[in-house]
Design an enzyme around this catalytic site. Sequence first.
Site, mmCIF file in Angstrom:
data_model
loop_
_atom_site.group_PDB
_atom_site.id
_atom_site.type_symbol
_atom_site.label_atom_id
_atom_site.label_comp_id
_atom_site.label_asym_id
_atom_site.label_seq_id
_atom_site.Cartn_x
_atom_site.Cartn_y
_atom_site.Cartn_z
ATOM 1 N N HIS A 172 0.828 -1.231 0.000
ATOM 2 C CA HIS A 172 0.000 0.000 0.000
ATOM 3 C C HIS A 172 0.853 1.267 0.000
ATOM 4 C CE1 HIS A 172 -3.668 -2.249 0.530
ATOM 5 N NE2 HIS A 172 -3.270 -2.775 1.676
ATOM 6 N N ASP B 219 -2.406 -10.662 -2.457
ATOM 7 C CA ASP B 219 -2.992 -10.249 -1.175
ATOM 8 C C ASP B 219 -4.490 -9.979 -1.397
ATOM 9 O OD1 ASP B 219 -1.984 -8.885 1.667
ATOM 10 O OD2 ASP B 219 -3.771 -7.898 0.854
ATOM 11 N N HIS C 225 -6.127 -7.479 -0.472
ATOM 12 C CA HIS C 225 -6.368 -6.057 -0.744
ATOM 13 C C HIS C 225 -5.611 -5.594 -1.984
ATOM 14 C CE1 HIS C 225 -6.791 -6.648 3.671
ATOM 15 N NE2 HIS C 225 -7.865 -5.894 3.499
ATOM 16 N N ASP D 50 -4.186 -13.115 3.531
ATOM 17 C CA ASP D 50 -5.460 -12.662 4.108
ATOM 18 C C ASP D 50 -6.652 -13.047 3.233
ATOM 19 O OD1 ASP D 50 -4.428 -10.816 2.322
ATOM 20 O OD2 ASP D 50 -4.535 -9.105 3.692
#
Length: 343
Positions: free
Chosen positions: A160, A196, A198, A285
């Site tokens: 991120h 991931d 996200h 995740d």
Amino acid sequence: MRIFYSEDHRLQHGRAELNDGKLVPCFEKPERAEIVYRQVAAAGLGPIQTPQDLGEEPIRRVHDGVYVDFLKTVWGRWLEERGDYDILPLNWIAPNMRRRRPSSLDGQLGYHSYDAGTPITAGTWRAAYAGAQSAANGAALLASGAERSAFALCRPPGHHAGTDFYGGYCFLNNAAIAAQLLRDRGAARVAVLDVDYHHGNGTQEIFWKRGDVLTVSLHADPDDEYPYFSGYADEVGEGPGEGANLNMPLPIGTDWASYTGALSAALDRIAAFGAEALVVSLGADTFVGDPISRFKLQTPDFLRLGAQIGGAGLPTLFVLEGGYAVDALGVNVANVLTGFVGR
Ligand code: 6XA
Ligand code: ZN
């Protein structure tokens, strides 16, 4: 498979993050890396070594110098001005406000961040720096030709973090630092595959206008999930980078049966691009038991995920990103690597 790990990750130990209207204990905590360490060791995946210090240069190749200096000095400034407690930013730039860097501490915190889930602590810079060194060491090893695969056991995560901003528990973009180092050491084309849960918005931002690094991300539809404002399918890159960014948003509840098809399309795109090396942003995740996510991959599915990536036949560096079901995280990550090496 060579594994790079620094104990300095423990220096990032935030107290609380803003979640669901409450300050809650940080999901991104030292136990995550500890359990991954134990499981990759138990699985006999490869020698684990402390990264060599390659300095700040690989970091400054992808991050803005002003931002790097900010990260290095912000804790000292905070300690002097405010006190010995975690830093969280207060407010951000809205449309029609100016993207002007203020001189004040709170102003700079807002300028260089985009969420309230990412505390800066006394040890944040050293932990993030050590993680970046693990990623850079892994990339250097692949570039040398001495190994075909490596795992950078990074914490805090990185995908991120953008050119000059932090958020989503990330400060330095480990995967981007690795991809750039691979470019700098001779790979003409590099792909980053982000699995991931996200969207890897920082990686996308860093390579947005570049055609030499393909960024591909499979993630929960940002219409429903963090980071909400990035990760849609129509974001394809710009200028020389047009067509070198692929987002594959997937619905909440995605299980392996539908995930594997998307992964296969992602790998086809990487093959068509002609990547000479692959960096995998490896978040676990996507696991059904993850406390902040809503996909349904099961522990054995991570073996399949690794094997499928291995089918690409590319020199590959795995870089650890998210995954918060701490008890299962170690096995899930080790399964990806085990599946990849084909055991
Ligand atoms: C917002 C959720 C941050 C997501 C962190 C993550 N509190 N990114 O796992 O991959
Ligand atoms: Zn994640």
